[in-house]
Enzyme design. Structure first.
Site, mmCIF file in Angstrom:
data_model
loop_
_atom_site.group_PDB
_atom_site.id
_atom_site.type_symbol
_atom_site.label_atom_id
_atom_site.label_comp_id
_atom_site.label_asym_id
_atom_site.label_seq_id
_atom_site.Cartn_x
_atom_site.Cartn_y
_atom_site.Cartn_z
ATOM 1 C CG ASP A 112 -1.782 1.229 1.323
ATOM 2 O OD1 ASP A 112 -1.654 2.130 0.473
ATOM 3 O OD2 ASP A 112 -2.582 1.302 2.275
ATOM 4 C CG ASN B 110 2.586 2.836 -13.114
ATOM 5 O OD1 ASN B 110 2.398 3.448 -14.159
ATOM 6 N ND2 ASN B 110 1.712 1.951 -12.643
ATOM 7 C CE1 TYR C 115 -3.464 12.340 -10.063
ATOM 8 C CE2 TYR C 115 -3.926 13.956 -11.769
ATOM 9 C CZ TYR C 115 -3.437 12.732 -11.392
ATOM 10 O OH TYR C 115 -2.905 11.877 -12.339
ATOM 11 C CE LYS D 12 0.063 11.971 -10.412
ATOM 12 N NZ LYS D 12 0.848 10.751 -10.648
#
Length: 305
Positions: free
Chosen positions: A77, A104, A191, A195
Site C-alpha cells: 500500500d 507508477n 491531485y 503531481k
C-alpha cells in the site's frame, strides 16, 4: 518538437540481465508496461500493488508470453509508509541489482481523506510513499549504476495536471490534513499538487544523484480505470479540455517504456508523450526554491524511516 513514433515491440532493445521494479503494476499503465517490457527478456520484473488476484492473473499471462522472465509480486500500500518499508525490505532480499524503477502507482481526484500516517491521501500516495521507496532503494540503485554497462533509470509518473496545483504550488502547512478546501476544484487541486511534487522531486533527485537518470513523465490523457473510477462531474472538465486529445488505453504505457529504454533520455527532464521535452507552463513547475523546500520537507518527514 514533434512526438516520437514509438513501437515498444520493435524499439525496446534487449533487456537481458536487467531487473525492473514497477509500483502499481496490477492494472492500467503498470500492467501494460510489464507486458511490454517482458517481451524483451529482462532477468526479472518485480511489481507492487494491493490486488493479489489481479497480480496472479498478470503473472500467469506474462509466463505464457515470456516464460524465461521471472515475475515477482510484492504486496504494498504505497500510501502507508510502514507498508512501503516492508516492500523495500522484500525487494532488497529478492535482487542484488535494480536497473529500471517506475514510480507508477497513484490515485486521482479522490474525495478528501488522510493516509494511515495522517497526510493528505493523494500526496501520500503519489509523492511521499514513492519518495520513501526511492530513499530505501537508493543504495541498490547506486550499486547497480557502478556495474559495467549499467544504465539505471527512474521514471516518475507525473501529469499535465500539475497545472491544477494551488497558487502556492504545495501547501506545506496543511499537508497533514485532508486539505478539504484546497483550491477551487479541490479534488484536482490536491491531485495537481501531488503531481507537481513528483515533478519537482525528480528535479532534486537528478541534481543530488546524477549517476542515475531521473525523469518525470506525463503519459497522456488516458481513460484508464484510475480516471473512469472518478465521478462524472469530476471527469467532465478533463473530457471537455481534452476532447479529441486522449491516448488509447492500449498505448498508455508507451511514454514510460520509451523513457525507460530509449537512447538520448536526459537526466532531470520532464517529458510529454512521446519523448517531447516539454515546456513547464506554470511558475510553480519552474520554481527551484519550491523544489528545494519540497526536498527538505520530504527528508524531514522521512527521517525516521
Amino acid at each position: 518538437m514533434s512526438s516520437i513514433n514509438f513501437n515498444p515491440d520493435k524499439e525496446i532493445p534487449s533487456l537481458a540481465g536487467k531487473v525492473i521494479f514497477i509500483t502499481g503494476g496490477t492494472a492500467g499503465l503498470g500492467s501494460g508496461s510489464i507486458r511490454a517490457l517482458a517481451k524483451h527478456e529482462p532477468a526479472q520484473i518485480i511489481f507492487s500493488g494491493r490486488n493479489e488476484k489481479s497480480a496472479n492473473a498478470l503473472i500467469e499471462d506474462v509466463r505464457k508470453q515470456s516464460p524465461n522472465v521471472k515475475v515477482t509480486f510484492v504486496r504494498c500500500d504505497i500510501s502507508s509508509l510502514a507498508s512501503v518499508q516492508e516492500c523495500a525490505i522484500t525487494i532488497k532480499s529478492t535482487t542484488d541489482r535494480l536497473d529500471i524503477f517506475m514510480l507508477n502507482a497513484g490515485i486521482m481526484a479522490v474525495p478528501p481523506a488522510t493516509s494511515a500516517d495522517g497526510y493528505e491521501i493523494q500526496f501520500a500516495t503519489n509523492h511521499l510513499g514513492h519518495a520513501l521507496l526511492v530513499k530505501l532503494l537508493l543504495p541498490l540503485l547506486q550499486h547497480t549504476a557502478k556495474l559495467p554497462g549499467a544504465d539505471v533509470r527512474v521514471i516518475n509518473m507525473t501529469s499535465i495536471a500539475y497545472q491544477q496545483a494551488p497558487s502556492q504550488g504545495i501547501d506545506f502547512a496543511t499537508l497533514k490534513s485532508s486539505q478539504a478546501n484546497l483550491g477551487l476544484l479541490n479534488k484536482w487541486a490536491r491531485y495537481g499538487q501531488s503531481k507537481l511534487a513528483q515533478m519537482l522531486y525528480t528535479d532534486e533527485l537528478a541534481s543530488h544523484y546524477p549517476e542515475i537518470t531521473w525523469v518525470s513523465i506525463h503519459p497522456g490523457v488516458i481513460l484508464t480505470g484510475l480516471f473512469e473510477n472518478t465521478t462524472f462531474l469530476t471527469r467532465l472538465p478533463v473530457l471537455l479540455l481534452n476532447f479529441g486529445k486522449t491516448t488509447p488505453v492500449e498505448q498508455g504505457h508507451y511514454a514510460q517504456c520509451w523513457a525507460a529504454t530509449a537512447k538520448g533520455v536526459v537526466n532531470g527532464m520532464y517529458y510529454e508523450p512521446i519523448g517531447i521535452k516539454a515546456k513547464r507552463t506554470t511558475s510553480q513547475a519552474r520554481d527551484t526554491k519550491l523544489a528545494a523546500k519540497l526536498w527538505e520537507w520530504t527528508q524531514t518527514e522521512l527521517a525516521k524511516w
